[in-house]
Design a protein around this motif. Structure first.
Motif, PDB file in Angstrom:
ATOM      1  N   ARG A   1       0.843  -1.204   0.000  1.00  0.00           N
ATOM      2  CA  ARG A   1       0.000   0.000   0.000  1.00  0.00           C
ATOM      3  C   ARG A   1       0.879   1.255   0.000  1.00  0.00           C
ATOM      4  O   ARG A   1       0.600   2.230  -0.700  1.00  0.00           O
ATOM      5  CB  ARG A   1      -0.930  -0.004   1.204  1.00  0.00           C
ATOM      6  N   ALA A   2       1.953   1.226   0.803  1.00  0.00           N
ATOM      7  CA  ALA A   2       2.840   2.391   0.888  1.00  0.00           C
ATOM      8  C   ALA A   2       3.423   2.752  -0.475  1.00  0.00           C
ATOM      9  O   ALA A   2       3.604   3.938  -0.787  1.00  0.00           O
ATOM     10  CB  ALA A   2       3.962   2.120   1.886  1.00  0.00           C
ATOM     11  N   ALA A   3       3.723   1.752  -1.294  1.00  0.00           N
ATOM     12  CA  ALA A   3       4.294   2.006  -2.613  1.00  0.00           C
ATOM     13  C   ALA A   3       3.334   2.802  -3.497  1.00  0.00           C
ATOM     14  O   ALA A   3       3.769   3.511  -4.420  1.00  0.00           O
ATOM     15  CB  ALA A   3       4.660   0.684  -3.290  1.00  0.00           C
ATOM     16  N   GLU A   4       2.029   2.698  -3.221  1.00  0.00           N
ATOM     17  CA  GLU A   4       1.043   3.482  -3.969  1.00  0.00           C
ATOM     18  C   GLU A   4       0.841   4.867  -3.351  1.00  0.00           C
ATOM     19  O   GLU A   4       0.560   5.833  -4.056  1.00  0.00           O
ATOM     20  CB  GLU A   4      -0.301   2.736  -3.985  1.00  0.00           C
ATOM     21  N   VAL A   5       1.000   4.969  -2.035  1.00  0.00           N
ATOM     22  CA  VAL A   5       0.737   6.220  -1.323  1.00  0.00           C
ATOM     23  C   VAL A   5       1.903   7.200  -1.445  1.00  0.00           C
ATOM     24  O   VAL A   5       1.707   8.412  -1.607  1.00  0.00           O
ATOM     25  CB  VAL A   5       0.439   5.924   0.165  1.00  0.00           C
ATOM     26  N   ILE A   6       3.142   6.693  -1.373  1.00  0.00           N
ATOM     27  CA  ILE A   6       4.321   7.563  -1.301  1.00  0.00           C
ATOM     28  C   ILE A   6       4.431   8.548  -2.470  1.00  0.00           C
ATOM     29  O   ILE A   6       4.653   9.748  -2.245  1.00  0.00           O
ATOM     30  CB  ILE A   6       5.600   6.713  -1.168  1.00  0.00           C
ATOM     31  N   PRO A   7       4.277   8.125  -3.733  1.00  0.00           N
ATOM     32  CA  PRO A   7       4.443   9.104  -4.818  1.00  0.00           C
ATOM     33  C   PRO A   7       3.426  10.239  -4.768  1.00  0.00           C
ATOM     34  O   PRO A   7       3.733  11.362  -5.177  1.00  0.00           O
ATOM     35  CB  PRO A   7       4.288   8.260  -6.092  1.00  0.00           C
ATOM     36  N   ILE A   8       2.243   9.974  -4.254  1.00  0.00           N
ATOM     37  CA  ILE A   8       1.238  11.036  -4.121  1.00  0.00           C
ATOM     38  C   ILE A   8       1.570  11.933  -2.937  1.00  0.00           C
ATOM     39  O   ILE A   8       1.474  13.164  -3.014  1.00  0.00           O
ATOM     40  CB  ILE A   8      -0.170  10.429  -3.983  1.00  0.00           C
ATOM     41  N   LEU A   9       1.995  11.330  -1.832  1.00  0.00           N
ATOM     42  CA  LEU A   9       2.395  12.119  -0.662  1.00  0.00           C
ATOM     43  C   LEU A   9       3.497  13.109  -1.010  1.00  0.00           C
ATOM     44  O   LEU A   9       3.519  14.248  -0.524  1.00  0.00           O
ATOM     45  CB  LEU A   9       2.880  11.186   0.450  1.00  0.00           C
TER      46      LEU A   9
END
Length: 350
Positions: free
Chosen positions: A17-25
């Protein structure tokens, strides 16, 4: 704005999940990443600023957590040193995915911390939970990684604080296909023991993913593969059905793909037991364990045609915006609470 994203490293779901969230963050802040725990089979494709041992759980080989090994790995003195050494005061906000070191550092130093996790959803009263009292399980959910505010993920949006799952782009962009095999991911079981059980279900091909160094051909119908994001994704996308634990990410992806799903909650794991109960409400079958006595149920499941499919839109951008909208409220609340011992969401949740 400087933000620390702290991620639980036990299991693969948090990092996926983090791999999807990080680029947006990264579009909203100056971001550092922290991971604690080491029971994972995948790597995070982004730089990690802090890596700690944390307080994780060790998988056993018979369907549950290895309590003795978990206790041996706990090292509470190390944990205390870790949360004392983590410089959370350098950050305006900590976003926490069920990670205890940063959570407790924020509690002690009164730094804004917003939980973003599946476990957060289980604290909401509208979520279907396993009937009966499991005081230890509830205690862990409540105090393992406390926060000042929370946003949760679950199989359904049971209230406005709960979003549906973040589906990996590698899954979302795939076109499901049925090549006839069944994909198996049960990390709390010895994959060779699983192979010996499942080979008795004649006429079915099984692709088992587990802790092995390379592919092993058990027999003509059963193959064992090392856990890897791409190989597992391709197996699941092209499967007829998925046999897996009652965690969160894998069942959610199977539901999104419209795959037949059978879940096996880990023994003594309150979160997974509750997930299985919630999945039952959606028409998903669960069994208590994989053993010779359960092969009949597994065989019947392979012969069934029902496969519930869920529409999980990509809401990641909306979720990140909500986190930053809540930041000022959390910051002001901490100011009011200075000198008190309670956090917004560490008491009165049950």
């Amino acid at each position: 704005m400087k933000v620390l994203y702290a991620i639980q490293g036990t299991g693969n779901g948090h990092l996926s999940r983090a791999a999807e969230v990080i680029p947006i963050l990264k579009n909203y802040c100056n971001l550092d990443v922290m991971v604690s725990g080491r029971q994972t089979s995948i790597d995070l494709p982004y730089p990690v600023t802090y890596q700690f041992g944390g307080l994780g759980f060790t998988f056993g080989n018979n369907g549950g957590i290895d309590l003795w090994e978990t206790f041996n790995e706990a090292r509470l003195l190390r944990l205390k040193q870790e949360y004392a050494s983590l410089p959370v005061k350098q950050y305006d906000l900590v976003i926490n995915d069920f990670e205890p070191v940063s959570a407790w550092a924020c509690q002690l130093q009164k730094v804004p911390c917003i939980a973003l996790s599946h476990q957060s959803a289980l604290l909401e009263p509208e979520v279907p939970l396993l009937p009966g009292q499991d005081f230890l399980g509830k205690f862990v959910l409540k105090y393992y990684a406390p926060s000042y505010d929370r946003i949760g993920f679950h199989f359904e949006s049971y209230n406005p604080r709960i979003y549906t799952p973040v589906i990996r782009k590698g899954v979302r962009m795939q076109k499901p296909f049925d090549k006839g095999h069944f994909t198996v991911y049960l990390p709390a079981y010895d994959p060779h023991k699983l192979a010996s059980y499942l080979e008795t279900v004649k006429g079915i091909k099984w692709e088992i993913f587990g802790r092995v160094p390379s592919k092993q051909q058990w027999n003509n119908d059963v193959s064992i593969y090392p856990i890897g994001n791409e190989s597992f994704t391709q197996s699941m996308v092209n499967s007829r059905g998925v046999l897996c634990g009652a965690g969160f990410e894998t069942p959610a992806e199977a539901l999104f793909l419209g795959k037949k799903l059978l879940v096996v909650p880990m023994k003594g794991q309150y979160e997974q037991q509750s997930n299985a109960f919630a999945l039952n409400q959606l028409g998903v079958q669960s069994i208590s364990s994989v053993k010779p006595e359960s092969i009949g149920e597994i065989r019947e499941w392979t012969e069934r045609d029902d496969a519930p499919q869920m529409d999980y839109p990509d809401q990641t951008q909306q979720i990140i915006k909500e986190i930053f909208n809540r930041f000022e409220v959390v910051k002001d609340s901490i100011g009011v609470m200075q000198g008190t011992r309670s956090s917004i969401h560490s008491v009165s949740d049950f």
